[in-house]
Every structure is written in C-alpha cells, then in structure tokens.
Design a protein around this motif. Sequence first.
Motif, PDB file in Angstrom:
ATOM      1  N   PHE A 131      17.111  17.126   4.503  1.00 49.72           N
ATOM      2  CA  PHE A 131      17.847  18.383   4.726  1.00 49.72           C
ATOM      3  C   PHE A 131      17.212  19.147   5.901  1.00 49.72           C
ATOM      4  N   HIS A 132      17.415  18.613   7.106  1.00 45.83           N
ATOM      5  CA  HIS A 132      16.864  19.247   8.294  1.00 45.83           C
ATOM      6  C   HIS A 132      17.606  20.539   8.648  1.00 45.83           C
ATOM      7  N   THR A 133      18.912  20.558   8.380  1.00 43.18           N
ATOM      8  CA  THR A 133      19.747  21.687   8.795  1.00 43.18           C
ATOM      9  C   THR A 133      20.708  22.056   7.682  1.00 43.18           C
TER      10      THR A 133
ATOM     11  N   HIS B  34      28.802  16.284  -2.068  1.00 38.26           N
ATOM     12  CA  HIS B  34      29.294  14.971  -2.496  1.00 38.26           C
ATOM     13  C   HIS B  34      28.542  13.865  -1.761  1.00 38.26           C
ATOM     14  N   MET B  35      28.308  14.059  -0.468  1.00 40.40           N
ATOM     15  CA  MET B  35      27.573  13.065   0.311  1.00 40.40           C
ATOM     16  C   MET B  35      26.132  12.952  -0.169  1.00 40.40           C
ATOM     17  N   PHE B  36      25.478  14.111  -0.401  1.00 43.77           N
ATOM     18  CA  PHE B  36      24.090  14.092  -0.859  1.00 43.77           C
ATOM     19  C   PHE B  36      23.962  13.378  -2.206  1.00 43.77           C
ATOM     20  N   ARG B  37      24.931  13.588  -3.086  1.00 45.17           N
ATOM     21  CA  ARG B  37      24.855  12.975  -4.409  1.00 45.17           C
ATOM     22  C   ARG B  37      25.016  11.460  -4.354  1.00 45.17           C
ATOM     23  N   LYS B  38      25.605  10.945  -3.302  1.00 42.32           N
ATOM     24  CA  LYS B  38      25.736   9.498  -3.148  1.00 42.32           C
ATOM     25  C   LYS B  38      24.444   8.866  -2.636  1.00 42.32           C
ATOM     26  N   CYS B  39      23.507   9.702  -2.163  1.00 36.08           N
ATOM     27  CA  CYS B  39      22.227   9.197  -1.683  1.00 36.08           C
ATOM     28  C   CYS B  39      21.307   8.871  -2.866  1.00 36.08           C
ATOM     29  N   ASP B  40      20.385   7.979  -2.631  1.00 36.99           N
ATOM     30  CA  ASP B  40      19.392   7.643  -3.661  1.00 36.99           C
ATOM     31  C   ASP B  40      18.305   8.699  -3.736  1.00 36.99           C
ATOM     32  N   LEU B  41      18.032   9.358  -2.629  1.00 36.20           N
ATOM     33  CA  LEU B  41      17.010  10.395  -2.558  1.00 36.20           C
ATOM     34  C   LEU B  41      17.485  11.502  -1.625  1.00 36.20           C
ATOM     35  N   THR B  42      17.146  12.745  -1.964  1.00 34.52           N
ATOM     36  CA  THR B  42      17.292  13.840  -1.011  1.00 34.52           C
ATOM     37  C   THR B  42      15.908  14.426  -0.773  1.00 34.52           C
TER      38      THR B  42
ATOM     39  N   ALA C 284      14.937  23.036  -1.014  1.00 35.93           N
ATOM     40  CA  ALA C 284      15.360  22.260  -2.180  1.00 35.93           C
ATOM     41  C   ALA C 284      16.268  23.100  -3.071  1.00 35.93           C
ATOM     42  N   ALA C 285      15.933  24.389  -3.184  1.00 35.96           N
ATOM     43  CA  ALA C 285      16.777  25.297  -3.967  1.00 35.96           C
ATOM     44  C   ALA C 285      18.132  25.481  -3.296  1.00 35.96           C
ATOM     45  N   ARG C 286      18.141  25.487  -1.964  1.00 33.61           N
ATOM     46  CA  ARG C 286      19.413  25.612  -1.240  1.00 33.61           C
ATOM     47  C   ARG C 286      20.277  24.372  -1.470  1.00 33.61           C
ATOM     48  N   ILE C 287      19.671  23.181  -1.461  1.00 32.03           N
ATOM     49  CA  ILE C 287      20.441  21.972  -1.730  1.00 32.03           C
ATOM     50  C   ILE C 287      21.011  22.008  -3.149  1.00 32.03           C
ATOM     51  N   ALA C 288      20.280  22.635  -4.061  1.00 34.94           N
ATOM     52  CA  ALA C 288      20.784  22.759  -5.433  1.00 34.94           C
ATOM     53  C   ALA C 288      22.091  23.543  -5.463  1.00 34.94           C
ATOM     54  N   GLU C 289      22.267  24.475  -4.514  1.00 30.60           N
ATOM     55  CA  GLU C 289      23.525  25.216  -4.417  1.00 30.60           C
ATOM     56  C   GLU C 289      24.666  24.310  -3.949  1.00 30.60           C
ATOM     57  N   TYR C 290      24.316  23.180  -3.344  1.00 31.15           N
ATOM     58  CA  TYR C 290      25.309  22.160  -2.993  1.00 31.15           C
ATOM     59  C   TYR C 290      25.659  21.302  -4.207  1.00 31.15           C
TER      60      TYR C 290
ATOM     61  N   HIS D 169      18.446  30.527  10.238  1.00 29.61           N
ATOM     62  CA  HIS D 169      18.824  29.321   9.508  1.00 29.61           C
ATOM     63  C   HIS D 169      17.743  28.239   9.501  1.00 29.61           C
ATOM     64  N   GLU D 170      16.505  28.582   9.774  1.00 36.82           N
ATOM     65  CA  GLU D 170      15.452  27.568   9.826  1.00 36.82           C
ATOM     66  C   GLU D 170      15.222  26.944   8.444  1.00 36.82           C
ATOM     67  N   THR D 171      15.119  25.612   8.435  1.00 36.81           N
ATOM     68  CA  THR D 171      14.830  24.927   7.177  1.00 36.81           C
ATOM     69  C   THR D 171      13.335  24.648   6.999  1.00 36.81           C
ATOM     70  N   PHE D 172      12.581  24.702   8.086  1.00 36.12           N
ATOM     71  CA  PHE D 172      11.125  24.597   8.002  1.00 36.12           C
ATOM     72  C   PHE D 172      10.448  25.510   9.023  1.00 36.12           C
ATOM     73  N   GLY D 173      10.919  25.495  10.247  1.00 34.89           N
ATOM     74  CA  GLY D 173      10.308  26.315  11.300  1.00 34.89           C
ATOM     75  C   GLY D 173       9.151  25.592  11.959  1.00 34.89           C
ATOM     76  N   LEU D 174       9.398  24.357  12.439  1.00 36.06           N
ATOM     77  CA  LEU D 174       8.326  23.571  13.027  1.00 36.06           C
ATOM     78  C   LEU D 174       7.734  24.254  14.256  1.00 36.06           C
ATOM     79  N   SER D 175       8.580  24.824  15.108  1.00 35.92           N
ATOM     80  CA  SER D 175       8.063  25.486  16.308  1.00 35.92           C
ATOM     81  C   SER D 175       7.195  26.687  15.946  1.00 35.92           C
ATOM     82  N   VAL D 176       7.494  27.330  14.819  1.00 33.90           N
ATOM     83  CA  VAL D 176       6.679  28.450  14.354  1.00 33.90           C
ATOM     84  C   VAL D 176       5.290  27.960  13.947  1.00 33.90           C
TER      85      VAL D 176
END
Length: 406
Positions: free
Chosen positions: A122-124, A171-179, A187-193, A312-319
């Motif tokens: 979940f990069h973005t 729906h796409m994420f749920r078809k994956c074996d891992l997120t 991770a909490a944001r993906i839970a909203e998906y 909208h940063e999911t991690f903030g690598l540049s930070v």
Amino acid sequence: MRYCDLTLAYTETSGGIKTYIDQKRRYIADHREDEHILIVPGEEDRTTRDRRLTKIEIESPLIPGCEPYRFFWRPDRIRRILEETAPDVIELGSYFLSPLAAFRYRDERRDAGGACLVSAYFHTDVAHAYVGAPARKFLGEGIEGVSETLASWGHTLSEILEDGAESAFGHMFRKCDLTLAATEAQAARIAEYGVTGTEIVPLGVDLSRFSPERRSPAFRERLGVGEDEILLVYSGRLDTEKSVTLLVDAFERLPQEPRFHLAMMGEGPLRPELEHRAASLERCSVLPYEKDKDAYASALASADIYVTAGPHETFGLSVVEAEASGLPVVGVDAGALRERIRPEWGRLGPVGDASAMAENILEIAPRRETMGAAARQHVFDADYGWDGSFGKLFAIYASALEKARS
C-alpha cells in the motif's frame, strides 16, 4: 526464488517507490541468492539484465497530465512475461490492469501444482489521493463561491466516488495473498477498504548516506544562501497530490528577517507553474530532480528545515531522509506525517493552511539545530535501516510460501 515487482510508479524521476524497489534489488544482490524481475511500462519494449536482476519495460502510453508516468494497457503482454520469467512472488505496486495478469498467472501456476504468491504494498492511498481528494476540490470546493447547494452536492458525489474506489481496490486487495503497509495507520486505512491482516513492513533509509556530515557550503553558495540565512527545502513530485503550491504560499508569508530561501527539488506537472512563480520571487528556486543519490543527500544536509504540505503520505520516505540528514520538519497534520513528525523535531499544521505553515517555520527556525539533532537521533533510535526492512519482508514471504506449499 524469483521475486517480481510490477508497478507503473518507476521512472527516472520517481520518488519513494523507486527508492524502495532499488533498495530491494540491492539487498537481493548483496544478501541473497534469489533473482528479481522488475516489470514497468516504458517508451518501448526493452529488457536489461545485471546478473540476477532483470528489468523488463513494456511499451505503454503516457498518462495525460502525469508525465513521465505511463500506464499498462496490455495485460496479455504482462501475463506472457510472467509465464516466461516464472516468479514465485509478485508484489503489486500498481492496481490498474496489471493485477488481472498477476492473478491469472498465479492461479494457473497453482493449478499446475506450484506455489505462487501475489502481494500488494500500500504505497499510495489511491482512492483518497487520486479519486476522493481531486473530486472534492473540483466538484465541491471549486464551486462553493457559486452555489452552496451545488457545492454540497459536489461533496456528496465526491464521497460516493471515493467509496466506489475503495470498494473496487478493496476487491483487488482481497484477492491478494498478502497486503503490506509501511505503518499501522496505513494498515488501518486498508481496513477501511475492507481488508484485514495487513503485514507492517516499514521503509528504510541509508543512514550512512543521509547524514549532516554531507552539508555543503558550495551548494548553499550556488543558491545564494548566506551563512546566517535559512534554507527551506522540499524534495518530491511536483504534483497536486503533494500540495506543492502551498509551500510557495507559505514562503510568501514569511518576513524579510530572518532571510529565508526556498528550494523545491523534483519533477512533475506543476513544475511550469512553480517556475513561473519562483521567477517573480527573490530567494525561491525550483531545482531539477537529482538522480545522483550522494548529491541529493548533500543537498538535503545543506538545508536548514524540510517542508512538506502533502496530506496523503503513506510513509513519508523523503521526510525520514531529511530527518536522517539532521533537519527539523514542518508538515501537515495528515497521513503518515503524524507518525513521522513529533514536537521535539518538527511541527504539524492544518492541511491547506499556508499561514499556519509560515508560523510553524518561524517558530522552529531559532531552534533548528537542536531540533535537527533530535530528528537525526530519532531516525537512529527507530532503526530505519533498509536491511531490517527487507529482512522482515523476506521472512514474511518465506513463511507465506511455506504455508502455500503445505
């Protein structure tokens, strides 16, 4: 083992996702006996190999308004490449068309008795950053001055569009074996998906490269920054998602004393607008994307305060790279910036508020050296090293593959 990254967010001027993939390939080359295949859209069909590392570009059209990014439009070509290269793990960094080919390849390989995983990192937050937020801006905020009723309808429609995007991507994420996600918040944001069980794999930073010791008086001199003047820096995509124009708005609100400079590094569709504004401002510069990582690290270390307005940063690598370079950070109270920035080494302000950002810059400017030192120490204490990140990632994959084989 063969690992594959399948993404459209990999160009010569890409940011955090490119860094993540490049570091993963370096880790595989240095620490593992595995192979890595990188599949990306490109100007033409092309394959390059460096021992156990392969990069395959598929001829693809540019995304209008998002150059130089391109989008996959030939899932059949992706599927053939997967069949030819036979990866055991496919990690999705793009969620349009390419997952269809990955899922089909995985299912056929399993039908033949083999083990194969498809994961998504979940990069973005695509549903929010590229669907909900733009829709609210144009359908709601853009017409508030015309009609409150129409603006209300616009906001409602924006929520419907974002909910629909969440449903589709969920729906796409749920078809994956891992997120996978870089933080608990994401991770909490993906839970909203509608997706649970996401594994946390923090991103890292090269602590030997990003260091205050790389500070360069010559870099400051080229920008005309005096020894007692304060250089603000931003590095990243020059795009609406990053709210980069707000950085200039905040800069314009700063007083003449102390003397501030603003340098924005990167490429993107808003570059012409930023260059136009910078041309009419003293001490404001728009610099090109820096491909040389050592030169980029030197540029960060040569600044005094890092500024970012993207919500909208999911991690903030540049930070994290800026903090490792000894810079305090002024950002906005949203996304992963809430986890990256603490009062000891930075400030968070309201999203979209240039005046608040200017006030926060003024507040920390006198303490920039002590706060920068605290930022650097935090990065060390948090152990933001790439080896730890990928050690955890490959352990997760090994466990999941073992379960798939049993």
